[in-house]
Motif scaffolding. Structure first.
Motif, PDB file in Angstrom:
ATOM      1  N   PRO A  21       0.792  -1.225   0.000  1.00 49.82           N
ATOM      2  CA  PRO A  21       0.000   0.000   0.000  1.00 49.82           C
ATOM      3  C   PRO A  21       0.832   1.287   0.000  1.00 49.82           C
ATOM      4  CG  PRO A  21      -0.924  -1.546   1.566  1.00 49.82           C
ATOM      5  CD  PRO A  21       0.387  -2.119   1.094  1.00 49.82           C
ATOM      6  N   THR A  22       0.400   2.180  -0.855  1.00 49.25           N
ATOM      7  CA  THR A  22       0.936   3.534  -0.897  1.00 49.25           C
ATOM      8  C   THR A  22      -0.188   4.478  -0.484  1.00 49.25           C
ATOM      9  OG1 THR A  22       0.266   3.913  -3.182  1.00 49.25           O
ATOM     10  CG2 THR A  22       2.472   2.944  -2.834  1.00 49.25           C
ATOM     11  N   ALA A  23       0.168   5.703  -0.183  1.00 48.29           N
ATOM     12  CA  ALA A  23      -0.852   6.690   0.169  1.00 48.29           C
ATOM     13  C   ALA A  23      -1.824   6.859  -0.990  1.00 48.29           C
ATOM     14  CB  ALA A  23      -0.195   8.022   0.530  1.00 48.29           C
ATOM     15  N   GLY A  24      -1.307   6.929  -2.209  1.00 46.28           N
ATOM     16  CA  GLY A  24      -2.172   7.092  -3.377  1.00 46.28           C
ATOM     17  C   GLY A  24      -3.142   5.941  -3.536  1.00 46.28           C
ATOM     18  N   ALA A  25      -2.659   4.733  -3.350  1.00 47.81           N
ATOM     19  CA  ALA A  25      -3.536   3.559  -3.462  1.00 47.81           C
ATOM     20  C   ALA A  25      -4.608   3.578  -2.376  1.00 47.81           C
ATOM     21  CB  ALA A  25      -2.715   2.277  -3.378  1.00 47.81           C
ATOM     22  N   ILE A 124     -13.081   5.727   8.242  1.00 46.33           N
ATOM     23  CA  ILE A 124     -12.004   6.109   9.166  1.00 46.33           C
ATOM     24  C   ILE A 124     -10.827   5.138   9.064  1.00 46.33           C
ATOM     25  CG2 ILE A 124     -11.383   6.212  11.624  1.00 46.33           C
ATOM     26  CD1 ILE A 124     -14.072   7.557  12.133  1.00 46.33           C
ATOM     27  N   LEU A 125     -11.098   3.854   8.897  1.00 46.13           N
ATOM     28  CA  LEU A 125     -10.022   2.867   8.789  1.00 46.13           C
ATOM     29  C   LEU A 125      -9.071   3.207   7.639  1.00 46.13           C
ATOM     30  CD1 LEU A 125     -12.143  -0.385   9.237  1.00 46.13           C
ATOM     31  CD2 LEU A 125     -10.699   0.718  10.961  1.00 46.13           C
ATOM     32  N   PHE A 126      -9.637   3.565   6.511  1.00 47.29           N
ATOM     33  CA  PHE A 126      -8.832   3.874   5.332  1.00 47.29           C
ATOM     34  C   PHE A 126      -8.144   5.231   5.458  1.00 47.29           C
ATOM     35  CE2 PHE A 126     -11.739   0.638   4.058  1.00 47.29           C
ATOM     36  CZ  PHE A 126     -10.943  -0.199   3.292  1.00 47.29           C
ATOM     37  N   ILE A 127      -8.853   6.177   6.047  1.00 46.62           N
ATOM     38  CA  ILE A 127      -8.299   7.523   6.189  1.00 46.62           C
ATOM     39  C   ILE A 127      -7.102   7.514   7.131  1.00 46.62           C
ATOM     40  CG2 ILE A 127      -8.785   9.868   7.006  1.00 46.62           C
ATOM     41  CD1 ILE A 127     -11.733   9.333   6.004  1.00 46.62           C
ATOM     42  N   THR A 128      -7.215   6.827   8.268  1.00 45.69           N
ATOM     43  CA  THR A 128      -6.083   6.807   9.207  1.00 45.69           C
ATOM     44  C   THR A 128      -4.876   6.099   8.602  1.00 45.69           C
ATOM     45  OG1 THR A 128      -7.032   4.875  10.341  1.00 45.69           O
ATOM     46  CG2 THR A 128      -7.481   7.043  11.299  1.00 45.69           C
ATOM     47  N   LYS A 129      -5.120   5.041   7.857  1.00 52.09           N
ATOM     48  CA  LYS A 129      -4.026   4.334   7.176  1.00 52.09           C
ATOM     49  C   LYS A 129      -3.390   5.243   6.112  1.00 52.09           C
ATOM     50  CE  LYS A 129      -2.204   0.181   5.790  1.00 52.09           C
ATOM     51  NZ  LYS A 129      -1.413  -0.698   6.569  1.00 52.09           N
ATOM     52  N   ALA A 130      -4.218   5.969   5.374  1.00 47.39           N
ATOM     53  CA  ALA A 130      -3.704   6.870   4.337  1.00 47.39           C
ATOM     54  C   ALA A 130      -2.924   8.033   4.948  1.00 47.39           C
ATOM     55  CB  ALA A 130      -4.853   7.398   3.478  1.00 47.39           C
ATOM     56  N   ILE A 131      -3.368   8.534   6.093  1.00 47.96           N
ATOM     57  CA  ILE A 131      -2.635   9.614   6.772  1.00 47.96           C
ATOM     58  C   ILE A 131      -1.239   9.131   7.141  1.00 47.96           C
ATOM     59  CG2 ILE A 131      -2.497  11.000   8.891  1.00 47.96           C
ATOM     60  CD1 ILE A 131      -5.619  11.147   8.762  1.00 47.96           C
ATOM     61  N   ALA A 132      -1.164   7.948   7.753  1.00 47.03           N
ATOM     62  CA  ALA A 132       0.140   7.398   8.140  1.00 47.03           C
ATOM     63  C   ALA A 132       1.039   7.223   6.918  1.00 47.03           C
ATOM     64  CB  ALA A 132      -0.037   6.070   8.873  1.00 47.03           C
ATOM     65  N   LEU A 133       0.479   6.712   5.825  1.00 43.85           N
ATOM     66  CA  LEU A 133       1.269   6.512   4.600  1.00 43.85           C
ATOM     67  C   LEU A 133       1.690   7.856   3.997  1.00 43.85           C
ATOM     68  CD1 LEU A 133      -0.770   3.575   3.051  1.00 43.85           C
ATOM     69  CD2 LEU A 133       1.608   3.460   3.853  1.00 43.85           C
ATOM     70  N   GLN A 135       2.195  10.647   5.564  1.00 43.33           N
ATOM     71  CA  GLN A 135       3.255  11.213   6.407  1.00 43.33           C
ATOM     72  C   GLN A 135       4.573  10.491   6.172  1.00 43.33           C
ATOM     73  OE1 GLN A 135       1.264  11.028  10.222  1.00 43.33           O
ATOM     74  NE2 GLN A 135       0.351  13.046   9.941  1.00 43.33           N
ATOM     75  N   LYS A 136       4.515   9.179   6.044  1.00 39.04           N
ATOM     76  CA  LYS A 136       5.715   8.391   5.765  1.00 39.04           C
ATOM     77  C   LYS A 136       6.308   8.767   4.406  1.00 39.04           C
ATOM     78  CE  LYS A 136       7.129   3.564   5.207  1.00 39.04           C
ATOM     79  NZ  LYS A 136       6.621   2.191   5.105  1.00 39.04           N
ATOM     80  N   GLU A 137       5.453   9.064   3.433  1.00 42.75           N
ATOM     81  CA  GLU A 137       5.892   9.408   2.085  1.00 42.75           C
ATOM     82  C   GLU A 137       6.159  10.907   1.910  1.00 42.75           C
ATOM     83  OE1 GLU A 137       3.017   7.756  -0.705  1.00 42.75           O
ATOM     84  OE2 GLU A 137       2.959   5.881   0.444  1.00 42.75           O
ATOM     85  N   ALA A 138       6.117  11.662   3.011  1.00 41.46           N
ATOM     86  CA  ALA A 138       6.358  13.106   2.995  1.00 41.46           C
ATOM     87  C   ALA A 138       5.443  13.818   1.990  1.00 41.46           C
ATOM     88  CB  ALA A 138       7.827  13.419   2.723  1.00 41.46           C
ATOM     89  N   TRP A 139       4.152  13.600   2.152  1.00 43.54           N
ATOM     90  CA  TRP A 139       3.146  14.177   1.270  1.00 43.54           C
ATOM     91  C   TRP A 139       2.228  15.052   2.134  1.00 43.54           C
ATOM     92  CZ3 TRP A 139       0.297  10.526  -2.665  1.00 43.54           C
ATOM     93  CH2 TRP A 139      -0.324  11.291  -3.646  1.00 43.54           C
ATOM     94  N   LEU A 146      -6.496  14.880   4.518  1.00 47.90           N
ATOM     95  CA  LEU A 146      -7.092  13.693   5.126  1.00 47.90           C
ATOM     96  C   LEU A 146      -7.393  13.905   6.607  1.00 47.90           C
ATOM     97  CD1 LEU A 146      -4.947  10.962   3.373  1.00 47.90           C
ATOM     98  CD2 LEU A 146      -7.384  11.432   2.982  1.00 47.90           C
ATOM     99  N   ILE A 147      -6.550  14.650   7.298  1.00 45.98           N
ATOM    100  CA  ILE A 147      -6.800  14.952   8.712  1.00 45.98           C
ATOM    101  C   ILE A 147      -8.070  15.777   8.848  1.00 45.98           C
ATOM    102  CG2 ILE A 147      -5.952  16.265  10.706  1.00 45.98           C
ATOM    103  CD1 ILE A 147      -3.096  15.255   9.865  1.00 45.98           C
ATOM    104  N   GLU A 148      -8.273  16.723   7.933  1.00 43.44           N
ATOM    105  CA  GLU A 148      -9.501  17.525   7.929  1.00 43.44           C
ATOM    106  C   GLU A 148     -10.729  16.646   7.668  1.00 43.44           C
ATOM    107  OE1 GLU A 148     -11.173  20.935   5.029  1.00 43.44           O
ATOM    108  OE2 GLU A 148      -9.146  21.288   5.799  1.00 43.44           O
TER     109      GLU A 148
END
Length: 184
Positions: A21-25, A124-133, A135-139, A146-148
């Protein structure tokens, strides 16, 4: 490159991005969930009966408007960064984790509203995972957006659960519900 070849390359890259998984995916799932959720909100708005119909009359149009705006905003962020986005019905069906059922419009209004709350919670499950990704990917712009969205969804859950007479997390997902949450 021909259109067919370009699309095949996009699908191949999308498959790779979804297996690691990537943030984009992950945002592709969020986009699909938003689209399906707006359809479900619209259905409940027109068919819910009783007190829930009054709540939906007050909130449904705002929810649809917000989710459609977010759908467009996330698509734009992805495209601005060279990411692919779901654009056809088959992709939305594949990427969404929300379930549709035409018969649900005949359920009790409270049940229809609670189903929408559960869909918010699934998002929420997908949003929190995407936020972490992100942040990890410096995006940072994706992470901030996504936090909003996460903040707004939690507010909608709280308001709806209060209306339904539920405790905040009553009937919603908990970590204990799923030992294997890496299957996104």
């Amino acid at each position: 490159m021909k259109a067919e070849e370009a699309y095949k390359a996009e699908l191949k890259q999308s498959d790779i991005d979804h297996h690691k998984p990537t943030a984009g995916a992950m945002v592709g799932h969020i986009i699909a969930n938003l689209l399906i959720h707006t359809l479900k909100i619209n259905q409940a708005k027109f068919f819910a009966k009783g007190q829930a119909s009054l709540f939906l009359e007050q909130h449904a149009d705002e929810w649809i408007r917000y989710e459609q705006n977010e759908f467009n905003r996330l698509n734009q962020i992805l495209v601005n960064n060279g990411e692919s986005i779901p654009t056809i019905t088959d992709q939305f069906k594949e990427y969404t984790m929300l379930e549709e059922d035409g018969a649900s419009k005949y359920k009790d209004g409270q049940d229809q509203l609670f189903a929408l709350v559960k869909d918010f919670d699934t998002q929420i499950l997908f949003i929190t995972k995407a936020i972490a990704l992100a942040q990890k990917e410096a995006w940072p712009e994706l992470s901030a957006n996504l936090i909003e969205l996460l903040t707004w969804i939690k507010e909608q859950i709280r308001q709806s659960q209060n209306f339904l007479g539920h405790e905040l997390r009553e009937g919603l997902y908990t970590e204990e519900d799923d030992d294997d949450d890496d299957d996104f």
